[in-house]
Design a protein around this motif. Structure first.
Motif, PDB file in Angstrom:
ATOM      1  N   LEU A   1      28.570  41.822 -58.878  1.00 49.04           N
ATOM      2  CA  LEU A   1      28.015  41.989 -57.536  1.00 49.04           C
ATOM      3  C   LEU A   1      28.683  41.045 -56.542  1.00 49.04           C
TER       4      LEU A   1
ATOM      5  N   LYS B   1      30.464  42.267 -53.082  1.00 48.62           N
ATOM      6  CA  LYS B   1      30.080  41.737 -51.772  1.00 48.62           C
ATOM      7  C   LYS B   1      31.199  40.937 -51.111  1.00 48.62           C
TER       8      LYS B   1
ATOM      9  N   LEU C   1      18.517  40.687 -55.668  1.00 45.78           N
ATOM     10  CA  LEU C   1      19.840  40.182 -56.017  1.00 45.78           C
ATOM     11  C   LEU C   1      20.751  39.996 -54.819  1.00 45.78           C
ATOM     12  N   GLY C   2      20.479  40.719 -53.740  1.00 44.27           N
ATOM     13  CA  GLY C   2      21.374  40.664 -52.593  1.00 44.27           C
ATOM     14  C   GLY C   2      22.274  41.874 -52.508  1.00 44.27           C
ATOM     15  N   ALA C   3      21.765  43.019 -52.943  1.00 44.52           N
ATOM     16  CA  ALA C   3      22.575  44.232 -52.921  1.00 44.52           C
ATOM     17  C   ALA C   3      22.241  45.104 -51.712  1.00 44.52           C
ATOM     18  N   GLY C   4      21.740  44.499 -50.647  1.00 45.14           N
ATOM     19  CA  GLY C   4      21.322  45.247 -49.469  1.00 45.14           C
ATOM     20  C   GLY C   4      22.484  45.696 -48.602  1.00 45.14           C
TER      21      GLY C   4
ATOM     22  N   MET D   1      24.316  37.088 -58.838  1.00 46.61           N
ATOM     23  CA  MET D   1      25.406  37.954 -58.402  1.00 46.61           C
ATOM     24  C   MET D   1      26.667  37.790 -59.230  1.00 46.61           C
TER      25      MET D   1
ATOM     26  N   LEU E   1      22.925  40.394 -47.821  1.00 50.61           N
ATOM     27  CA  LEU E   1      22.302  39.561 -48.857  1.00 50.61           C
ATOM     28  C   LEU E   1      20.857  39.223 -48.525  1.00 50.61           C
TER      29      LEU E   1
ATOM     30  N   ILE F   1      28.111  48.569 -52.210  1.00 52.49           N
ATOM     31  CA  ILE F   1      27.813  49.142 -53.534  1.00 52.49           C
ATOM     32  C   ILE F   1      28.375  50.557 -53.638  1.00 52.49           C
TER      33      ILE F   1
END
Lengths: 377, 377
Positions: free
Chosen positions: B261, B265, A272-275, B358, A267, B223
């Motif tokens: 998301l 996560k 957005l925190g899609a890492g 998210m 995050l 993802i």
């Protein structure tokens, strides 16, 4: 058959692979070493920037001692082009215990790592002469294609990276037969066999979490994701058997690797925190409990026989063989194991009293579950 | 060699494996079908609760049509003990296109899935008689031990679960030789070979994302995490070759699977947010672009020759073979492919105009990267 090890008394353990970080994380994690039943740790040098000078290592040691003086910190350097044979001689005199080699790009803070081992042959030669230990992160680096994620033909994956590294281990051992080498955090049956096949100068560490995990456990669970990744059931069996073999070539190194939960969840890349998720499993506060629990589960699953897990075998893995390899004195004190009635807790980073959130919490492996407790005698 | 397919005109595509969900997610995702270059979709029944009656499937179809009437929705039932041979006959009359079988516990909303295939033999017999398609999620279920994460001896992992399912595929095909079967989302060379080895009644779908991904791409990246997981480079090559073979046994089914998301996560389990990550890769808005990009990358990597990717081969994969298998009419319109100058965008769920976060965002595969665009002619 629950609580097989209740009441067991063993020497205080040693953990020959720990990540203690720096700053607030170091402040939070270092006090958990003794909590886990450990008085001696081999400290990884992959800070940001990495520890590449003797002075930096000694300064780091002082910072650690200021937090917890009652631990023996074995310090290491990060193998890097700036390290010369002179650095090695200086390191030996200063009591540095080893030099850690990270292949470039395979794990946390490894971007300064090794691309070409031959470039370091003069350094290895000095290490052999000075009898300084080489600690290998044993994974073949992904090809540039793999890094781009574009190549259909790339062949080194997280699954075979360790096995693909073993020829490098063998080549280094052959060229520097007196160089003492640790293949860190073995995760495959192939690595266990390779270590066995080398001379007594080559040993391997095994973590606690790799006694538990297989690929399914980190697929979709960032908390269990680390490098090298946990592999197949057959690999886990090989690790359990090596750890329970009494063979002094295999001893404990937790590779306990704290990350903030927000980093574990990927995050922290902004937006957005899609890492991507940080690699590392944090076990420090419960390392001895986890090792014994790993053994217990293997007994229950029929992988290990209870009889092989003698005190001598357990002590060899949790400290004696490692202490001997690094040439340090045997443990002075003892710890007593309590039945599995300790609940695994997370570690808070930063100011105490703040609410728990993902930016100030390190989630411990098997958080919330019961494990063996440790009393210092 | 960039933009190999710029200007290509092909029939409007069909996607024989989509997850459109329900409620707000359905509202957000359904409009992206045509955006991806697709006018026909085979809709998965794993809602909560699953679609186990003909009426529920027809009601679901109406909800989808209300959002986007210009798509042909092929509806399916979720194989479940409540489904009888009578249900099958009713389904056939009502125009239901298939029955989807999920082994219990292997993926999103599969907890109602199949434990024992033999219990469904009477249903399969009726399906064979009625010529209703059986859609298989082809993974052997984890053993109870694996679910507990406790067994050192468990042997079925996310890596071999598909291969371990293939004997079940073969057994079903042998017992019901006229039953038309789709092995959904093939991810391994072994699955490709198994489908080839069966009669013409058995086909396989291949997703877009499995033309890109290998294990390294989902290790530490939720993802890209889906079930079945992306496997090894050799498996990816087999999928690319099957998709580009022109063999009518292999056609496109995206398995596009939207999750918020926060679910991807693993932040929805309450507490700190250390839960597990939802399985599924969302590709719907760009499916045709991704398929062509996957082919392009394979050409660049030397895995596919440009010459094999004729219009006929591409059209076979992106629609013609699937339409033929399901017995629906050929595509009426055409789409034109634009060079890779379309940026992949995420999809918002819920009220438009709210800030991106998210809990209202579905991250699209390769978000932010350029891919082929699609114009409807």
């Amino acid at each position: 058959m629950d609580d097989l090890f209740d009441g067991l008394e063993i020497p205080v353990a040693a953990d020959f692979h720990v990540h203690l970080r720096d700053g607030a994380m170091m402040e939070a994690v270092t006090p958990t070493i003794r909590q886990g039943g450990v008085d001696t740790v081999f400290v990884m040098p992959n800070l940001v920037p990495p520890i590449t000078t003797v002075q930096a290592a000694l300064d780091y040691k002082k910072r650690l001692q200021a937090i917890e003086p009652n631990v023996n910190y074995l310090m290491s350097l990060y193998l890097h082009p700036s390290i010369t044979p002179d650095t090695i001689r200086e390191a030996k005199k200063a009591g540095i215990a080893g030099v850690k080699s990270y292949p470039a790009g395979v794990t946390t803070n490894s971007s300064s790592g090794v691309v070409d081992y031959e470039a370091f042959y003069p350094v290895f030669e000095a290490m052999e002469q000075e009898d300084l230990v080489l600690n290998l992160h044993g994974e073949a680096p992904p090809s540039p294609e793999a890094m781009e994620g574009s190549g259909a033909s790339r062949q080194i994956t997280v699954l075979n990276a360790e096995q693909e590294f073993l020829p490098t281990l063998n080549a280094l051992h052959k060229r520097f037969p007196k160089l003492r080498i640790v293949l860190e955090h073995c995760t495959t049956a192939a690595a266990v066999e390779a270590v066995k096949g080398c001379g007594p100068q080559v040993v391997g560490t095994i973590t606690a979490h790799h006694l538990f995990l297989i690929i399914d456990d980190w697929a979709g669970d960032p908390i269990n994701f680390c490098k090298p990744v946990a592999k197949l059931p057959s690999d886990r069996i090989a690790l359990l058997q090596a750890a329970a073999s009494g063979d002094s070539k295999f001893f404990f190194g937790s590779d306990s690797a704290p990350h903030l939960l927000s980093a574990k969840k990927g995050l922290t890349d902004g937006g957005l925190g899609a890492g991507k998720c940080a690699a590392g499993v944090f076990t420090q506060p419960n390392v001895v409990g986890f090792v014994l629990e790993g053994f217990e589960r293997a007994v229950k699953a029929g992988v290990l026989k209870r009889e092989v897990l003698t005190e001598e075998v357990i002590e060899s893995f949790t400290g004696r063989s490692g202490r001997k390899f690094y040439g340090i004195e045997e443990a002075r004190g003892k710890i007593k194991i309590r039945a599995r009635n300790v609940q695994v807790r997370n570690v808070k980073v930063g100011k105490a009293g703040e609410g728990e959130n993902m930016n100030e919490t390190v989630v411990t492996f098997r958080s919330g579950k019961p494990t063996y407790g440790v009393d210092w005698l």
